[in-house]
Design a protein around this motif. Structure first.
Motif, mmCIF file in Angstrom:
data_model
loop_
_atom_site.group_PDB
_atom_site.id
_atom_site.type_symbol
_atom_site.label_atom_id
_atom_site.label_comp_id
_atom_site.label_asym_id
_atom_site.label_seq_id
_atom_site.Cartn_x
_atom_site.Cartn_y
_atom_site.Cartn_z
ATOM 1 N N ARG A 214 0.864 -1.187 0.000
ATOM 2 C CA ARG A 214 0.000 0.000 0.000
ATOM 3 C C ARG A 214 0.899 1.235 0.000
ATOM 4 O O ARG A 214 1.937 1.255 0.652
ATOM 5 N N GLY A 215 0.513 2.254 -0.716
ATOM 6 C CA GLY A 215 1.333 3.472 -0.748
ATOM 7 C C GLY A 215 0.950 4.343 -1.916
ATOM 8 O O GLY A 215 -0.129 4.180 -2.467
ATOM 9 N N PRO A 216 1.825 5.215 -2.363
ATOM 10 C CA PRO A 216 3.119 5.556 -1.763
ATOM 11 C C PRO A 216 2.945 6.571 -0.633
ATOM 12 O O PRO A 216 1.973 7.320 -0.624
ATOM 13 N N LYS A 217 3.912 6.589 0.303
ATOM 14 C CA LYS A 217 3.873 7.564 1.392
ATOM 15 C C LYS A 217 5.106 8.466 1.286
ATOM 16 O O LYS A 217 6.236 7.968 1.212
ATOM 17 N N ARG A 218 4.854 9.766 1.262
ATOM 18 C CA ARG A 218 5.960 10.726 1.156
ATOM 19 C C ARG A 218 6.660 10.847 2.500
ATOM 20 O O ARG A 218 6.012 11.040 3.518
ATOM 21 N N GLU A 219 7.974 10.726 2.502
ATOM 22 C CA GLU A 219 8.733 10.846 3.753
ATOM 23 C C GLU A 219 9.362 12.224 3.898
ATOM 24 O O GLU A 219 9.580 12.696 5.004
ATOM 25 N N TYR A 220 9.673 12.850 2.765
ATOM 26 C CA TYR A 220 10.217 14.215 2.809
ATOM 27 C C TYR A 220 10.085 14.827 1.419
ATOM 28 O O TYR A 220 10.299 14.140 0.415
ATOM 29 N N GLU A 221 9.718 16.102 1.382
ATOM 30 C CA GLU A 221 9.583 16.804 0.100
ATOM 31 C C GLU A 221 10.897 17.549 -0.159
ATOM 32 O O GLU A 221 11.206 18.522 0.540
ATOM 33 N N LEU A 222 11.663 17.081 -1.116
ATOM 34 C CA LEU A 222 12.957 17.724 -1.414
ATOM 35 C C LEU A 222 12.722 19.014 -2.195
ATOM 36 O O LEU A 222 12.143 18.972 -3.287
ATOM 37 N N GLY A 223 13.167 20.142 -1.634
ATOM 38 C CA GLY A 223 12.984 21.424 -2.315
ATOM 39 C C GLY A 223 13.723 21.462 -3.650
ATOM 40 O O GLY A 223 14.689 20.718 -3.856
ATOM 41 N N GLU A 224 13.253 22.324 -4.526
ATOM 42 C CA GLU A 224 13.879 22.437 -5.856
ATOM 43 C C GLU A 224 15.280 23.037 -5.761
ATOM 44 O O GLU A 224 16.071 22.928 -6.685
ATOM 45 N N ASP A 225 15.581 23.722 -4.632
ATOM 46 C CA ASP A 225 16.866 24.415 -4.499
ATOM 47 C C ASP A 225 17.950 23.599 -3.809
ATOM 48 O O ASP A 225 19.034 24.124 -3.564
ATOM 49 N N VAL A 226 17.655 22.347 -3.473
ATOM 50 C CA VAL A 226 18.651 21.568 -2.731
ATOM 51 C C VAL A 226 19.912 21.398 -3.580
ATOM 52 O O VAL A 226 19.866 20.893 -4.700
ATOM 53 N N SER A 227 21.037 21.852 -3.020
ATOM 54 C CA SER A 227 22.287 21.805 -3.781
ATOM 55 C C SER A 227 23.348 20.954 -3.090
ATOM 56 O O SER A 227 24.241 20.422 -3.743
ATOM 57 N N ASP A 228 23.251 20.840 -1.747
ATOM 58 C CA ASP A 228 24.274 20.105 -0.994
ATOM 59 C C ASP A 228 23.604 19.145 -0.020
ATOM 60 O O ASP A 228 22.726 19.557 0.732
ATOM 61 N N VAL A 229 24.035 17.909 -0.061
ATOM 62 C CA VAL A 229 23.456 16.913 0.846
ATOM 63 C C VAL A 229 24.573 16.116 1.508
ATOM 64 O O VAL A 229 25.493 15.637 0.832
ATOM 65 N N VAL A 230 24.482 16.018 2.842
ATOM 66 C CA VAL A 230 25.318 15.059 3.570
ATOM 67 C C VAL A 230 24.338 14.088 4.207
ATOM 68 O O VAL A 230 23.447 14.507 4.949
ATOM 69 N N PHE A 231 24.450 12.808 3.858
ATOM 70 C CA PHE A 231 23.500 11.811 4.334
ATOM 71 C C PHE A 231 24.248 10.807 5.205
ATOM 72 O O PHE A 231 25.192 10.164 4.740
ATOM 73 N N VAL A 232 23.817 10.697 6.466
ATOM 74 C CA VAL A 232 24.446 9.728 7.374
ATOM 75 C C VAL A 232 23.479 8.560 7.526
ATOM 76 O O VAL A 232 22.411 8.709 8.127
ATOM 77 N N ALA A 233 23.830 7.417 6.931
ATOM 78 C CA ALA A 233 22.916 6.269 6.891
ATOM 79 C C ALA A 233 23.502 5.088 7.643
ATOM 80 O O ALA A 233 24.694 4.792 7.532
#
Ligand SMILES: Cc1cc2nc3c(=O)[nH]c(=O)nc-3n(C[C@H](O)[C@H](O)[C@H](O)COP(=O)(O)OP(=O)(O)OC[C@H]3O[C@@H](n4cnc5c(N)ncnc54)[C@H](O)[C@@H]3O)c2cc1C
Length: 388
Positions: A214-233
């Motif tokens: 069942r879905g889809p479920k949005r977890e986060y709306e990424l803005g159009e201006d996102v230029s830098d991401v540091v992801f700690v997974a």
């Protein structure tokens, strides 16, 4: 026709005088000029002649003010008609486009109901995790070419999978589509939890078995201006990290060339076999997904693999270096929006708490909680932190 119609209209204003044997205009003000009035009152009382003269005059001379006014009005009404019909067309097109779009999204998912999928592939990643590929259990010709396109374009998303016997459901995060995937295919990295009800059930399923989503479920709306991401997974937290990378690198219009750094922490080396360039000849299934993204976007996606067994852990120094690296000189416009620089943290509860502080229940649902852990101690400014 337009030239003739006004003339007929004017003739209706003439009255026949038996006494003089002439026509007279019942209301001279209806005439366009003194000259035309004079012409009209001198016409002989033979309708055929009157019509003949009038028609000839209409074809010979430049249109008089009344026809001009009428043709202007008719031109204006034509313009109005075109605008009206055009607008109707646009509205109809938007409606049909929207319907087709939503049909393609809902052709597979039918929230709030669960829909059946079939497991087409099951790969063992390590003793504690598997990668499963599933396909909608509907005829292939009913599957749109990019059925999850809208979800991929907007940022991280998840689905719920149901355990039919126990009637429980848990959330899982699709990995970005691979080159060999059919439209409609979804892949998941599933970690087996000790005595975990759903993960144990998923682990027990074989290729050809059905599962319900069942879905889809949005977890986060990424803005159009996102230029830098540091992801700690941590562990399966790599799935939303790769979703973010896929959205920014493959689904945006390319105006911004993003810088993405992913730290992926695992307990065992088997979970990220082939990561960090070692034993390249044998890549684990998830490392293959990462490798493909890196090859398609050289320089945009940087990876740091951390393995407990190898004694490498996430710490302030590594995060700090990544933030500085991303703050370097760029060949793109300077963006001042706060959510253009994002730090995401995702993984098991304990991992998220260690890196950014725990999430908290706020107003009946899970919220972000306060910033704590490593990031809280670093006093980060200019970056927005989000726990997934
Ligand atoms: C948005 C979102 C996305 C997610 N995406 C993924 C994903 O892509 N892949 C993935 O693997 N997971 C993902 N998860 C986690 C997933 O939803 C489940 O929580 C996970 O699979 C465990 O579910 P379970 O039913 O197996 O465990 P549960 O039965 O809910 O158990 C939870 C914990 O309790 C412990 N436990 C249970 N019963 C006992 C017992 N009797 N004694 C002692 N301990 C016990 C288990 O060891 C486990 O650690 C995601 C979660 C969210 C919220």
């Amino acid at each position: 026709m337009d030239l003739i119609r006004p003339a007929k209209t004017r003739l209706h204003l003439l009255k026949f005088s038996v006494k003089s044997g002439r026509f007279r205009v019942s209301n001279p003000l209806q005439c366009q000029s003194k000259a035309s009035y004079a012409r009209l009152v001198n016409y002989r009382a033979f309708s055929s002649t009157v019509r003949g003269h009038e028609e000839q005059r209409q074809h010979r001379v430049a249109p008089d003010p009344l026809p001009q006014r009428n043709s202007k009005r008719s031109r204006r009404s034509n313009v109005f008609r075109y605008v009206f019909v055009g607008s109707l067309g646009i509205v109809a097109f938007a409606f049909i486009y929207n319907q087709v779009g939503s049909t393609s999204q809902s052709a597979i998912f039918e929230p709030p109901r669960f829909t059946p999928f079939t497991i087409t592939r099951r790969e063992i990643v390590s003793p504690t995790s598997i990668l499963i590929t599933i396909r909608p259990s509907i005829p292939p010709n009913l599957i749109p070419s990019d059925p999850y396109g809208e979800s991929w374009r907007r940022g991280p998303w998840s689905v719920e999978i149901k355990q039919p016997q126990l009637q429980i459901a848990r959330s899982y995060t699709p990995l970005p589509p691979g080159a060999d995937d059919e439209p409609g295919d979804l892949r998941f990295l599933i970690r087996r939890e000790h005595k975990g009800e759903m993960s144990g059930y998923l682990w027990s399923l074989k290729e050809g078995n059905d599962i319900w989503l069942r879905g889809p479920k949005r977890e986060y709306e990424l803005g159009e201006d996102v230029s830098d991401v540091v992801f700690v997974a941590g562990g399966t937290g790599i799935a939303p990290a790769l979703q973010v990378a896929h959205t920014l690198l493959e689904r945006r219009n390319g105006k911004i060339n993003p810088n993405i750094r992913i730290f992926w922490a695992n307990r065992r080396r088997e979970d990220c076999l082939g990561g960090n360039g070692s034993d390249k000849q044998e890549l684990g299934p998830v490392v293959r997904v990462i490798d493909e993204l890196q090859r398609r976007h050289p320089g945009s996606l940087k990876m740091t693999y951390l393995v407990d067994e190898d004694g490498s852990y996430i710490d302030q120094k590594k995060i700090s270096a990544a933030l500085k690296e991303n703050a370097g000189v760029k060949s793109q416009p300077i963006i001042t929006r706060i959510d253009s620089k994002m730090i995401f943290v995702s993984g098991p509860e304990g991992f998220v708490e260690f890196v950014a502080g725990g999430k908290r229940f706020e107003g009946g649902k899970e919220g972000q909680g306060t910033l704590g852990g490593l990031l809280g101690r670093m006093g980060i400014r200019d970056w927005k932190v989000w726990k997934l």
